[in-house]
Design a protein around this motif. Sequence first.
Motif, PDB file in Angstrom:
ATOM      1  N   CYS A 240       0.681  -1.344  -0.015  1.00 43.57           N
ATOM      2  CA  CYS A 240      -0.046   0.005  -0.196  1.00 43.57           C
ATOM      3  C   CYS A 240       0.906   1.261   0.125  1.00 43.57           C
ATOM      4  O   CYS A 240       2.244   1.258   0.249  1.00 43.57           O
ATOM      5  CB  CYS A 240      -0.810   0.012   1.219  1.00 43.57           C
ATOM      6  N   SER A 241       0.217   2.278  -0.155  1.00 46.42           N
ATOM      7  CA  SER A 241       0.706   3.734  -0.078  1.00 46.42           C
ATOM      8  C   SER A 241      -0.040   4.517   0.678  1.00 46.42           C
ATOM      9  O   SER A 241      -0.165   4.400   2.013  1.00 46.42           O
ATOM     10  CB  SER A 241       1.552   4.133  -1.551  1.00 46.42           C
ATOM     11  N   GLY A 242      -0.468   5.552   0.033  1.00 45.89           N
ATOM     12  CA  GLY A 242      -1.284   6.845   0.598  1.00 45.89           C
ATOM     13  C   GLY A 242      -0.953   8.050   0.185  1.00 45.89           C
ATOM     14  O   GLY A 242       0.177   8.305  -0.445  1.00 45.89           O
ATOM     15  N   THR A 243      -1.404   9.108   0.945  1.00 40.21           N
ATOM     16  CA  THR A 243      -1.049  10.247   0.830  1.00 40.21           C
ATOM     17  C   THR A 243       0.394  10.892   0.590  1.00 40.21           C
ATOM     18  O   THR A 243       0.924  11.590   0.334  1.00 40.21           O
ATOM     19  CB  THR A 243      -1.787  11.480   1.483  1.00 40.21           C
ATOM     20  N   ASN A 244       1.094  10.092   1.791  1.00 34.89           N
ATOM     21  CA  ASN A 244       2.496  10.557   2.053  1.00 34.89           C
ATOM     22  C   ASN A 244       3.481   9.858   1.146  1.00 34.89           C
ATOM     23  O   ASN A 244       4.613  10.107   1.196  1.00 34.89           O
ATOM     24  CB  ASN A 244       2.953  10.212   3.451  1.00 34.89           C
ATOM     25  N   ALA A 245       3.127   9.135   0.240  1.00 35.20           N
ATOM     26  CA  ALA A 245       3.852   8.281  -0.804  1.00 35.20           C
ATOM     27  C   ALA A 245       5.045   9.008  -1.482  1.00 35.20           C
ATOM     28  O   ALA A 245       6.126   8.772  -1.874  1.00 35.20           O
ATOM     29  CB  ALA A 245       3.164   7.396  -1.689  1.00 35.20           C
ATOM     30  N   VAL A 246       4.653  10.254  -1.842  1.00 28.72           N
ATOM     31  CA  VAL A 246       5.491  11.237  -2.713  1.00 28.72           C
ATOM     32  C   VAL A 246       6.648  11.293  -2.052  1.00 28.72           C
ATOM     33  O   VAL A 246       8.000  11.559  -2.728  1.00 28.72           O
ATOM     34  CB  VAL A 246       4.734  12.408  -3.173  1.00 28.72           C
ATOM     35  N   ARG A 247       6.599  11.558  -0.667  1.00 34.82           N
ATOM     36  CA  ARG A 247       8.124  11.993   0.098  1.00 34.82           C
ATOM     37  C   ARG A 247       8.639  10.661   0.710  1.00 34.82           C
ATOM     38  O   ARG A 247       9.884  10.337   0.610  1.00 34.82           O
ATOM     39  CB  ARG A 247       7.519  12.691   0.934  1.00 34.82           C
ATOM     40  N   TYR A 248       7.626   9.680   1.307  1.00 29.27           N
ATOM     41  CA  TYR A 248       8.116   8.456   1.835  1.00 29.27           C
ATOM     42  C   TYR A 248       8.158   7.195   1.200  1.00 29.27           C
ATOM     43  O   TYR A 248       8.668   6.122   1.743  1.00 29.27           O
ATOM     44  CB  TYR A 248       7.322   8.353   3.255  1.00 29.27           C
ATOM     45  N   GLY A 249       7.679   6.978  -0.031  1.00 30.45           N
ATOM     46  CA  GLY A 249       7.503   5.830  -0.762  1.00 30.45           C
ATOM     47  C   GLY A 249       6.484   4.790  -0.326  1.00 30.45           C
ATOM     48  O   GLY A 249       5.503   5.418   0.337  1.00 30.45           O
ATOM     49  N   THR A 250       6.414   3.771  -0.799  1.00 29.90           N
ATOM     50  CA  THR A 250       5.290   2.975  -0.636  1.00 29.90           C
ATOM     51  C   THR A 250       5.764   1.873   0.534  1.00 29.90           C
ATOM     52  O   THR A 250       6.704   1.861   0.802  1.00 29.90           O
ATOM     53  CB  THR A 250       4.885   2.344  -1.855  1.00 29.90           C
TER      54      THR A 250
END
Length: 554
Positions: A240-250
Amino acid sequence: MKSRLHQWRQLANAVSRGASRSRRHASNASHSQHNSIPRVSRTTASLLSGATALAGGSLAWMFATQQQKPSRIPQHQHAISQNTGSLYADRETMLKAASLIAEALGEDSVSYDEDDIETHGYSTWSTSNTEVRPVAIVRPTCTEDVQQIAKICSEYKVPMVPFGAGSSVEGNFVAPYSGLSIDLSQMDQLIAVHEDDMDAVVQPGVNWVDFNNKIKHTGLFLPLDPSPTALVGGMVSTNCSGTNAVRYGTMKDWVVNLTVVLADGSVFKTRHRPRKTSAGYNLTSLFTGAEGTLGIITEITVKLAPIPETFTVATAPFPSVKAAATAATRMLRAGIPLAAVELMDGAQMKIINSSGGAGGRIWKEEPTLFLKFSGKQRSVEEDIVRAKAISSEYGAGKFDFAKTEEEKHSLWSARKEALWAMTAQRPEGYLTWSTDVAVPLSRMAELIDISQRESSALGLFSTVLGHVGDGNFHQAVMYDPKNPKHVRDVKRCVDEMVKRAVEMEGTVSGEHGIGLGKKECLLKELGPETINVMRTLKRSLDPHCLLNPGKVFD
């Protein structure tokens, strides 16, 4: 956060119980004609259909052609024999295996309750469902319990379907060949926290929100941000990922090692605990995203990150979806370390306003970017100035950024409340078709623009919402499953969107995996050669296809 999580859980449980009761009542009416397994009718729409899916950022695929099948569930014995021949045990043998598991683990570990079975075999927020149900629910509490379950199921050829929070949307946990649903939610222990190593060991049933609250005092957190109901085991299994994926990845970027039980009851750990290793095959990644088809995960070591010193949010309306998506890409290309970049189109903003607005305000009904900044105070202030300048180049309206905690909540509230607003206004009897794709950042604005124009031309409510910071977006269309034209138009729209994503070297599933719903899409993306390699791995680890059969590929 705890309050919102509690609301999600209460509402989700209430909807599941209500759907189960509706199907059970219909079942009882026909029980006199079918004495072995009651037939259960499926409800068409529920308040939360699609809500949990969108909250986690991933969405379902199956089309209404399946929804138009007869709504009563056939007898399990008949369904099993039709689908599998002699591959799996018959219903009587499956029940015998469940009884042996109850003897080994305790009577309370196995449930035959009709509502319980329905909740574990049918998703009210997914259109990727099957007519068959598991014969029982098994609730282990430790790795040894899962080992016992696997040994018995292996001996009697009983399918094992891992189950977490039930928030997945691609039919990941339904039971097309019956068998046992292995509910891992009671394996919810935080086993160890290694502050100096910045990692923690948890069981798969740990909820990520509860986990972050428990370790908050350490100054560390698990930075994934999927549905608030998600459990760590399911997060690993679907990558999974979510809204923070752009900075922290999946999720794959935050898993150190796994303890796994194979189909025959064998137990092993994928690796030791250091952050890096080049010792042998990367088995941790093999099981991350495998959706329980290769093994049942019973322990996870996750990396942790420092909680940022400060964070704030900003919003900006744009003249078009393409302009908003292009601006987001430019911000990332400029090196602005955004923690989250979310997009909601004009239709979604209109829905928010028709529900009374959000955060104490009425919003412009235009495509809007929601940005999250985090880090050192001075750096955040500089990043906001740069993001504002880029937004203005693409025709953005007023660039609002929060200066207080109250303003942070107000500005981000529209993004958080979008799901509730949309599902609450869906016409009675309608379903929400929804799916997601992800493409390279350079092609994202183009694909979003084309997809939005095509779905808008259907004459149905459609909306775009997504994690545009990593090229992943979701599209939702409300349609009447009893209207053949709606079904044809939506299916054609989906086919074109997936086809374009693959042509752009993208993926048919940015989040939530393949499950039952996107198997054909996976074949389009990867081709038969790659699928055959996956099949070889599957046969090697699970030769009798007992672990979550029917998922990812046939």
